[in-house]
Design a protein around this motif. Structure first.
Motif, PDB file in Angstrom:
ATOM      1  N   SER A  22     -24.222 -47.235  53.957  1.00  0.00           N
ATOM      2  CA  SER A  22     -23.112 -48.251  53.861  1.00  0.00           C
ATOM      3  C   SER A  22     -22.948 -49.135  55.407  1.00  0.00           C
ATOM      4  O   SER A  22     -22.462 -50.189  55.237  1.00  0.00           O
ATOM      5  CB  SER A  22     -21.682 -47.819  53.715  1.00  0.00           C
ATOM      6  OG  SER A  22     -21.012 -47.114  54.678  1.00  0.00           O
ATOM      7  N   ASP A  23     -23.214 -48.375  56.385  1.00  0.00           N
ATOM      8  CA  ASP A  23     -23.381 -49.141  57.717  1.00  0.00           C
ATOM      9  C   ASP A  23     -24.721 -50.102  57.860  1.00  0.00           C
ATOM     10  O   ASP A  23     -25.745 -49.795  57.702  1.00  0.00           O
ATOM     11  CB  ASP A  23     -23.341 -48.090  58.952  1.00  0.00           C
ATOM     12  CG  ASP A  23     -23.426 -48.766  60.100  1.00  0.00           C
ATOM     13  OD1 ASP A  23     -24.311 -48.895  60.673  1.00  0.00           O
ATOM     14  OD2 ASP A  23     -22.097 -49.029  60.749  1.00  0.00           O
ATOM     15  N   PRO A  24     -24.523 -51.202  58.173  1.00  0.00           N
ATOM     16  CA  PRO A  24     -25.519 -52.310  58.424  1.00  0.00           C
ATOM     17  C   PRO A  24     -26.464 -51.801  59.587  1.00  0.00           C
ATOM     18  O   PRO A  24     -27.668 -51.925  59.168  1.00  0.00           O
ATOM     19  CB  PRO A  24     -25.034 -53.707  58.906  1.00  0.00           C
ATOM     20  CG  PRO A  24     -23.363 -53.502  59.190  1.00  0.00           C
ATOM     21  CD  PRO A  24     -23.284 -51.909  58.762  1.00  0.00           C
ATOM     22  N   VAL A  25     -26.381 -51.093  60.230  1.00  0.00           N
ATOM     23  CA  VAL A  25     -27.392 -50.680  61.473  1.00  0.00           C
ATOM     24  C   VAL A  25     -28.195 -49.372  60.792  1.00  0.00           C
ATOM     25  O   VAL A  25     -29.370 -49.499  60.879  1.00  0.00           O
ATOM     26  CB  VAL A  25     -26.770 -50.106  62.804  1.00  0.00           C
ATOM     27  CG1 VAL A  25     -27.610 -49.443  63.815  1.00  0.00           C
ATOM     28  CG2 VAL A  25     -26.104 -51.663  63.484  1.00  0.00           C
ATOM     29  N   ARG A  26     -27.476 -48.475  60.039  1.00  0.00           N
ATOM     30  CA  ARG A  26     -28.228 -47.473  59.472  1.00  0.00           C
ATOM     31  C   ARG A  26     -29.056 -48.061  58.487  1.00  0.00           C
ATOM     32  O   ARG A  26     -30.165 -47.526  58.243  1.00  0.00           O
ATOM     33  CB  ARG A  26     -27.240 -46.488  59.147  1.00  0.00           C
ATOM     34  CG  ARG A  26     -26.552 -45.766  60.163  1.00  0.00           C
ATOM     35  CD  ARG A  26     -25.705 -44.392  59.762  1.00  0.00           C
ATOM     36  NE  ARG A  26     -24.626 -44.547  59.031  1.00  0.00           N
ATOM     37  CZ  ARG A  26     -23.402 -44.536  59.520  1.00  0.00           C
ATOM     38  NH1 ARG A  26     -23.207 -44.520  60.816  1.00  0.00           N
ATOM     39  NH2 ARG A  26     -22.388 -45.019  58.712  1.00  0.00           N
ATOM     40  N   ARG A  27     -28.579 -49.014  57.584  1.00  0.00           N
ATOM     41  CA  ARG A  27     -29.539 -49.553  56.428  1.00  0.00           C
ATOM     42  C   ARG A  27     -30.570 -50.306  57.068  1.00  0.00           C
ATOM     43  O   ARG A  27     -31.742 -50.087  56.703  1.00  0.00           O
ATOM     44  CB  ARG A  27     -28.677 -50.913  55.829  1.00  0.00           C
ATOM     45  CG  ARG A  27     -28.022 -50.161  54.622  1.00  0.00           C
ATOM     46  CD  ARG A  27     -27.597 -51.342  53.613  1.00  0.00           C
ATOM     47  NE  ARG A  27     -27.040 -52.584  54.244  1.00  0.00           N
ATOM     48  CZ  ARG A  27     -25.625 -52.558  54.600  1.00  0.00           C
ATOM     49  NH1 ARG A  27     -24.972 -51.621  54.157  1.00  0.00           N
ATOM     50  NH2 ARG A  27     -25.150 -53.737  55.155  1.00  0.00           N
ATOM     51  N   THR A  53     -25.092 -44.928  70.772  1.00  0.00           N
ATOM     52  CA  THR A  53     -24.498 -45.261  69.539  1.00  0.00           C
ATOM     53  C   THR A  53     -25.585 -45.317  68.348  1.00  0.00           C
ATOM     54  O   THR A  53     -25.846 -44.806  67.296  1.00  0.00           O
ATOM     55  CB  THR A  53     -24.106 -46.740  69.434  1.00  0.00           C
ATOM     56  OG1 THR A  53     -22.937 -46.646  70.290  1.00  0.00           O
ATOM     57  CG2 THR A  53     -23.519 -47.101  67.903  1.00  0.00           C
ATOM     58  N   HIS A  57     -26.274 -43.077  64.961  1.00  0.00           N
ATOM     59  CA  HIS A  57     -26.692 -43.763  63.553  1.00  0.00           C
ATOM     60  C   HIS A  57     -27.934 -42.686  63.085  1.00  0.00           C
ATOM     61  O   HIS A  57     -27.736 -42.575  61.926  1.00  0.00           O
ATOM     62  CB  HIS A  57     -26.987 -45.104  63.859  1.00  0.00           C
ATOM     63  CG  HIS A  57     -26.069 -46.104  63.807  1.00  0.00           C
ATOM     64  ND1 HIS A  57     -24.896 -46.162  62.801  1.00  0.00           N
ATOM     65  CD2 HIS A  57     -25.708 -46.815  64.778  1.00  0.00           C
ATOM     66  CE1 HIS A  57     -23.979 -46.885  63.381  1.00  0.00           C
ATOM     67  NE2 HIS A  57     -24.439 -47.446  64.519  1.00  0.00           N
ATOM     68  N   GLN A 100     -30.286 -55.421  50.420  1.00  0.00           N
ATOM     69  CA  GLN A 100     -30.394 -55.900  51.600  1.00  0.00           C
ATOM     70  C   GLN A 100     -31.355 -57.115  51.644  1.00  0.00           C
ATOM     71  O   GLN A 100     -31.007 -58.055  52.342  1.00  0.00           O
ATOM     72  CB  GLN A 100     -31.000 -54.481  52.506  1.00  0.00           C
ATOM     73  CG  GLN A 100     -31.000 -54.921  53.916  1.00  0.00           C
ATOM     74  CD  GLN A 100     -29.743 -54.833  54.669  1.00  0.00           C
ATOM     75  OE1 GLN A 100     -28.746 -54.563  54.103  1.00  0.00           O
ATOM     76  NE2 GLN A 100     -29.746 -55.465  55.747  1.00  0.00           N
TER      77      GLN A 100
END
Length: 105
Positions: A22-27, A53, A57, A100
């Motif tokens: 759900s997190d954009p960085v992890r996606r 950070t 992630h 995405q």
């Protein structure tokens, strides 16, 4: 030798995977790994966050069962657990990556 804990395939939980993605960085990390044939070191990712950070992630993705991490010397190498996730939740990763890509990321 240092090892990192990963959930076994049958223990991967849908809620944990969805929360991790759900997190954009992890996606972004997962999408980049989906396009790689080889394992990628954490340092090869140019992410819009600090190093600590970014480490967080990667840990969230590993603990959710989205990626596999292993030490090679002093580097942590990352790979997407696409086969495990496809076995556990057929079509989920492809749906996330399609959404995405449709969003223009």
């Amino acid at each position: 030798m240092r090892t990192l804990n990963h959930p076994n395939t049958p223990d991967i939980q849908l809620d944990a995977v969805l929360a991790a993605l759900s997190d954009p960085v992890r996606r972004l990390i997962a999408c980049r790994l989906s396009h790689c044939d080889d394992n990628q070191a954490c340092l090869t990712f140019e992410l819009p966050v600090s190093k600590s950070t970014a480490s967080h992630h990667f840990r969230v993705l590993r603990e959710a069962g989205v990626i596999r991490q292993e030490y090679v010397g002093t580097s942590i190498m990352n790979s997407l657990r696409s086969e495990d996730l496809e076995q556990r939740f057929p079509g989920l990763l492809q749906a996330v990556f399609d959404a995405q890509n449709a969003a223009g990321a």
